[in-house]
Each structure stands twice: as structure tokens, then as C-alpha cells.
Design a protein around this motif. Sequence first.
Motif, short mmCIF file in Angstrom:
data_model
loop_
_atom_site.label_atom_id
_atom_site.label_comp_id
_atom_site.label_asym_id
_atom_site.label_seq_id
_atom_site.Cartn_x
_atom_site.Cartn_y
_atom_site.Cartn_z
N MET A 110 0.94 -1.22 0.05
CA MET A 110 0.07 0.00 -0.02
C MET A 110 0.82 1.25 -0.18
O MET A 110 0.38 2.22 -0.64
N ARG A 111 1.98 1.17 0.63
CA ARG A 111 3.03 2.45 0.34
C ARG A 111 3.38 2.74 -0.82
O ARG A 111 3.47 3.79 -1.22
N ARG A 112 3.47 1.53 -1.61
CA ARG A 112 3.87 1.75 -3.01
C ARG A 112 2.96 2.04 -4.09
O ARG A 112 2.73 2.83 -5.17
N LEU A 113 1.77 1.32 -3.80
CA LEU A 113 0.54 1.23 -4.86
C LEU A 113 -0.45 2.28 -4.47
O LEU A 113 -1.42 2.55 -5.32
N GLY A 114 -0.58 2.72 -3.20
CA GLY A 114 -1.57 3.59 -2.61
C GLY A 114 -2.71 2.74 -2.32
O GLY A 114 -2.71 1.55 -2.25
N THR A 115 -3.84 3.45 -2.05
CA THR A 115 -5.25 2.70 -1.73
C THR A 115 -5.74 1.94 -2.99
O THR A 115 -5.61 2.21 -4.06
N PRO A 116 -6.31 0.77 -2.47
CA PRO A 116 -6.82 -0.37 -3.57
C PRO A 116 -7.89 0.16 -4.09
O PRO A 116 -8.57 1.09 -3.31
N ASP A 117 -8.34 -0.05 -5.25
CA ASP A 117 -9.62 0.29 -5.84
C ASP A 117 -10.65 -0.52 -5.12
O ASP A 117 -11.83 0.15 -5.06
N ILE A 118 -10.52 -1.83 -4.79
CA ILE A 118 -11.69 -2.58 -4.22
C ILE A 118 -11.03 -3.45 -2.90
O ILE A 118 -9.84 -3.62 -3.19
N THR A 119 -11.71 -3.72 -1.99
CA THR A 119 -11.21 -4.30 -0.76
C THR A 119 -11.99 -5.13 -0.15
O THR A 119 -13.38 -4.76 -0.29
N GLU A 120 -11.61 -6.42 0.26
CA GLU A 120 -12.61 -7.50 1.02
C GLU A 120 -11.90 -7.82 1.92
O GLU A 120 -10.61 -8.04 1.77
N ALA A 121 -12.41 -8.39 3.19
CA ALA A 121 -11.73 -8.95 4.12
C ALA A 121 -12.66 -9.91 4.90
O ALA A 121 -14.06 -9.81 5.00
N VAL A 122 -12.16 -11.09 5.55
CA VAL A 122 -13.03 -11.89 6.21
C VAL A 122 -11.95 -12.49 7.39
O VAL A 122 -10.77 -12.70 7.26
N LEU A 123 -12.49 -12.74 8.67
CA LEU A 123 -11.78 -13.30 9.90
C LEU A 123 -12.12 -14.66 9.81
O LEU A 123 -13.45 -15.23 9.81
N GLN A 124 -11.22 -15.60 9.94
CA GLN A 124 -11.48 -16.94 9.86
C GLN A 124 -10.50 -17.39 11.22
O GLN A 124 -9.17 -17.48 11.11
N GLY A 125 -11.30 -17.84 11.99
CA GLY A 125 -10.55 -18.04 13.55
C GLY A 125 -9.66 -16.82 13.82
O GLY A 125 -10.14 -15.65 14.08
N LYS A 126 -8.28 -17.04 14.06
CA LYS A 126 -7.50 -15.89 14.51
C LYS A 126 -6.75 -15.29 13.18
O LYS A 126 -5.90 -14.48 13.60
N ASP A 127 -6.93 -15.56 11.78
CA ASP A 127 -6.41 -15.33 10.90
C ASP A 127 -7.39 -14.54 10.10
O ASP A 127 -8.54 -14.48 9.67
N LEU A 128 -6.70 -13.13 9.61
CA LEU A 128 -7.41 -12.33 8.92
C LEU A 128 -6.98 -12.28 7.41
O LEU A 128 -5.46 -12.48 7.15
N TYR A 129 -7.96 -12.52 6.56
CA TYR A 129 -7.58 -12.45 5.16
C TYR A 129 -8.26 -11.39 4.42
O TYR A 129 -9.46 -11.02 4.59
N GLN A 130 -7.45 -10.65 3.56
CA GLN A 130 -7.92 -9.51 3.03
C GLN A 130 -7.38 -9.62 1.46
O GLN A 130 -6.13 -10.09 1.25
N VAL A 131 -8.37 -9.27 0.60
CA VAL A 131 -7.73 -9.16 -0.84
C VAL A 131 -7.96 -7.59 -1.30
O VAL A 131 -8.91 -7.14 -1.09
N LEU A 132 -6.86 -7.21 -1.70
CA LEU A 132 -7.00 -5.89 -2.52
C LEU A 132 -6.88 -6.04 -3.89
O LEU A 132 -6.21 -6.66 -4.46
N TYR A 133 -7.83 -5.27 -4.38
CA TYR A 133 -7.78 -5.05 -6.06
C TYR A 133 -7.36 -3.75 -6.44
O TYR A 133 -7.64 -2.81 -6.04
N TYR A 134 -6.34 -3.90 -7.42
CA TYR A 134 -5.67 -2.67 -7.84
C TYR A 134 -6.12 -2.92 -9.42
O TYR A 134 -5.79 -4.05 -10.05
N ARG A 135 -6.54 -1.77 -10.06
CA ARG A 135 -6.74 -1.73 -11.37
C ARG A 135 -5.77 -1.80 -12.21
O ARG A 135 -4.80 -0.93 -12.20
#
Length: 141
Positions: free
Chosen positions: A72-97
Motif C-alpha cells: 500500500m505504501r507503493r501502490l496507494g489505496t486499493p480500488d476494491i477491498t474485501e476481508a474476512v476473519l477466519q479463526g485468528k487469521d485475517l484474510y484481505q484481498v486488495l484489488y488494484y486496477r
Amino acid sequence: MMQKAASVFQLKLRKWTWLGIGLAVYLLLTATVYFCYQDDVDQMTWVDREAFNHKLISQYKLTDNLTQDDVMRRLGTPDITEAVLQGKDLYQVLYYRTHRSVADGITTADECTALLFKNRYLQAIGEEAVQRYSVISGHAN
């Protein structure tokens, strides 16, 4: 006659010296801008930003142990983002156009390259990131 030839030689030598100094200064300034200037994604046109995103993402390797903050420091804010918490693990998907499909002013996931993070560390890129996130989030077909 010897003095005149020596004088002409000295003038030519001085001319080439200044030319060499000028060329060295030009190369030094060019190298400084090239290696030290960071592109500002917020100031780019959408066409430039797509190309920039594509270029950088294509250089990413999963073995580089990249963090979400690094990306994110290099590409900036993503165009779309989604996240889900599964147990203790945080999964995030960042979409960059990275490629525009339809000139409608709306960015959709199919116009982006996905980056999947688990606990803020890069795990997958592209279609693999989308597929893995779909399975993790329960949205798999």
C-alpha cells in the motif's frame, strides 16, 4: 607556428573538458531523478496508474515476504477491498486496477489484479488470489 598549434590544441581540449563536465552533470541529475524520485500514484492519470500498478504487481514474488503496508505504501489505496476473519487469521484481498474493460467510470474486480494477504502478508496474486479468497470466505461456486 608551434605556439599557434599548441594554442588551438588547448582550446579544443578546454572545449572537450567542458563538454565532458556538462555530460557528467546531466547524467548525474538524470540518475538522481530516476533512482530517488518516487512516483505519486495520487497524481497519476488513470491510464498511467493502471500501467504503474501492472508493472509493479508483475514484479512481486511471493517469496519476497511482502507486507500489506509495503504494497500500500507503493501502490496507494486499493480500488476494491474485501476481508474476512477466519479463526485468528485475517484474510484481505486488495484489488488494484490494471486494465480497463468498459469506459463506464466504474472499477470492477474483473478490471483489477487481486492481492491476497493473510495476517497482512502477501499469499497469492491474480486469479489464484481470487480463487483462494472465494474458498476462504465461503463464496466459492
